[in-house]
Design an enzyme around this catalytic site. Sequence first.
Site, PDB file in Angstrom:
ATOM      1  N   HIS A  81      18.594  55.935  -3.362  1.00 21.82           N
ATOM      2  CA  HIS A  81      18.690  56.850  -4.495  1.00 21.82           C
ATOM      3  C   HIS A  81      20.047  56.590  -5.166  1.00 21.82           C
ATOM      4  CE1 HIS A  81      19.387  60.822  -6.419  1.00 21.82           C
ATOM      5  NE2 HIS A  81      18.088  61.010  -6.350  1.00 21.82           N
TER       6      HIS A  81
ATOM      7  N   ASP B 146      21.448  58.993   4.397  1.00 20.83           N
ATOM      8  CA  ASP B 146      21.029  59.935   3.368  1.00 20.83           C
ATOM      9  C   ASP B 146      19.725  60.544   3.858  1.00 20.83           C
ATOM     10  OD1 ASP B 146      19.662  61.102   1.296  1.00 20.83           O
ATOM     11  OD2 ASP B 146      20.056  59.512  -0.155  1.00 20.83           O
TER      12      ASP B 146
ATOM     13  N   GLN C 261      15.371  63.264   2.168  1.00 19.00           N
ATOM     14  CA  GLN C 261      13.908  63.317   2.266  1.00 19.00           C
ATOM     15  C   GLN C 261      13.429  63.344   3.718  1.00 19.00           C
ATOM     16  OE1 GLN C 261      12.077  63.867  -0.278  1.00 19.00           O
ATOM     17  NE2 GLN C 261      13.469  63.349  -1.947  1.00 19.00           N
TER      18      GLN C 261
ATOM     19  N   CYS D 171      15.381  58.395  -9.917  1.00 14.30           N
ATOM     20  CA  CYS D 171      16.787  58.108  -9.597  1.00 14.30           C
ATOM     21  C   CYS D 171      16.884  56.957  -8.598  1.00 14.30           C
ATOM     22  CB  CYS D 171      17.516  59.340  -9.059  1.00 14.30           C
ATOM     23  SG  CYS D 171      17.533  60.698 -10.207  1.00 14.30           S
TER      24      CYS D 171
HETATM   25  N1  7TS Z   1      18.892  61.066  -1.750  1.00 13.53           N
HETATM   26  C1  7TS Z   1      17.554  61.068  -1.823  1.00 13.53           C
HETATM   27  C2  7TS Z   1      16.765  60.162  -0.951  1.00 13.53           C
HETATM   28  C3  7TS Z   1      16.926  61.945  -2.702  1.00 13.53           C
HETATM   29  O1  7TS Z   1      15.597  61.951  -2.764  1.00 13.53           O
HETATM   30  C4  7TS Z   1      17.696  62.806  -3.515  1.00 13.53           C
HETATM   31  C5  7TS Z   1      17.073  63.693  -4.540  1.00 13.53           C
HETATM   32  C6  7TS Z   1      19.089  62.768  -3.369  1.00 13.53           C
HETATM   33  C7  7TS Z   1      19.654  61.884  -2.490  1.00 13.53           C
HETATM   34  C8  7TS Z   1      19.978  63.680  -4.133  1.00 13.53           C
HETATM   35  O2  7TS Z   1      19.830  64.993  -3.705  1.00 13.53           O
HETATM   36  P1  7TS Z   1      20.584  66.173  -4.441  1.00 13.53           P
HETATM   37  O3  7TS Z   1      20.029  67.404  -3.808  1.00 13.53           O
HETATM   38  O4  7TS Z   1      22.038  66.002  -4.196  1.00 13.53           O
HETATM   39  O5  7TS Z   1      20.229  66.049  -5.894  1.00 13.53           O
HETATM   40  N2  7TS Z   1      15.820  63.235  -4.981  1.00 13.53           N
HETATM   41  C9  7TS Z   1      15.123  63.682  -6.045  1.00 13.53           C
HETATM   42  C10 7TS Z   1      13.842  63.198  -6.329  1.00 13.53           C
HETATM   43  O6  7TS Z   1      13.233  62.387  -5.680  1.00 13.53           O
HETATM   44  N3  7TS Z   1      13.396  63.825  -7.431  1.00 13.53           N
HETATM   45  O7  7TS Z   1      14.352  64.674  -7.853  1.00 13.53           O
HETATM   46  C11 7TS Z   1      15.423  64.602  -7.000  1.00 13.53           C
END
Ligand code: 7TS
Length: 419
Positions: free
Chosen positions: A136, A213, A216, A377
Amino acid sequence: MTSPAAKKSAPPVSALEPERLRPDFPILQSRVHGKPLVYLDNAASSQMPRAVIERWVRYQEREHANVHRAVHALSETATREYEAARHTAMRFINAREAREIIFTRGTTEGINLVMHGFGRAFINQGDEIILSAMEHHSNIVPWQMLCEERGARLRVIPMNDAGELLLDEYEKLFNPRTKLVALVHVSNALGTVNPVRGMIRAAHQHGVPVLLDGAQATPHMRVDVQDLDCDFYAFSGHKMCGPTGIGVLYGKAGLLEKMQPYQGGGDMILSVTFEKTTYNALPYKFEAGTPPIAAAITLGAAMDYLTAVGMERIAQHEQALLSYATGQLREIKGVKLIGAARDKAAVLSFTLEGIHPHDAGTLLDLEGVAIRAGHHCAQPVMQRFGVPATARASFAFYNTFAEVDALIAGIHKVQKVFA
Ligand code: 7TS
């Protein structure tokens, strides 16, 4: 409406019985464009059960005060509940100690904290950071910024056409300049569950720490940071039935102690003079300013909810949804699935021949079916598969087989519109 494909294979039986849990989620009772909401955008953000919403309300109505400072009763209550949430998070991922749990704004902030605190302290000119081809943006851009500042460089683990990392290539990337592996546990764009345990072991054989990370992963499977032996693990509350604005960074205490603070301010200090400041102990050294108290306490309630449902049952039900939905999608002409890893979470990224994913998403929305369309992203993933974007259905434990049928029926309808 039931699709021809849906009639062929009967939905499997799941031990979780999502129909019994769905009344817990007020938003799942809504209608969108006059149709019952079919919420399949859980990878972006998941929904909150009433018990978790009520925890937020109870805090605001009866417990709110600032933490770690006053001697009055309310502040003591807020502090106790905030620290209790830290212990809940510690148990949820099986960390050794509560001081290894740092509350952040989310996964993104957790990774940026490691970039500033670890990266700036230990990564210099000529050093290398290993990432994967399926990260991501939040696990690419901070490292790129550091590389630009320090004259370091990124090395990328490639993947095959199924969306699986090439482990032989991974092993070849290590050299004495490698300083960190930053790796996604479960891909948001492909659903791939990476074999992180072995990959961490390999990195440690080279003396290299690993940041995972886990954005998910924590909503969908039991995560045990001691068993994985990862050095850092970042995740977000809003993807696991908790609120936005809160997440957790786990770090091994020994490493966190060697790191520089991320931000300066109140609460992260022991003493301040104009000549010198001494920093507070873990985890407070990394929690400058008034923390998101309500969000942290509410995240604790979300973890309790997930634990009560059972992470094993959640994983098992989502696997059943994945295999049912994959089977149905494969039977639709013109659908191309992106991501076919052997070990996959319940994320279905796909394209429809001759139809832009955004158009598919907009038409599905008219059927009440919420999916995401775009690059998720993860633009390098789109580049790798030669597509500008995908449509993505991502499941949570409260999704049902009937909702898979609604997605499939919706896709048939989209294709009819464009035929
Ligand atoms: N890493 C992964 C694998 C993610 O899916 C996301 C957010 C993030 C980091 C960032 O997370 P945040 O809570 O700091 O924003 N993924 C997504 C998505 O798949 N659709 O919208 C946000």
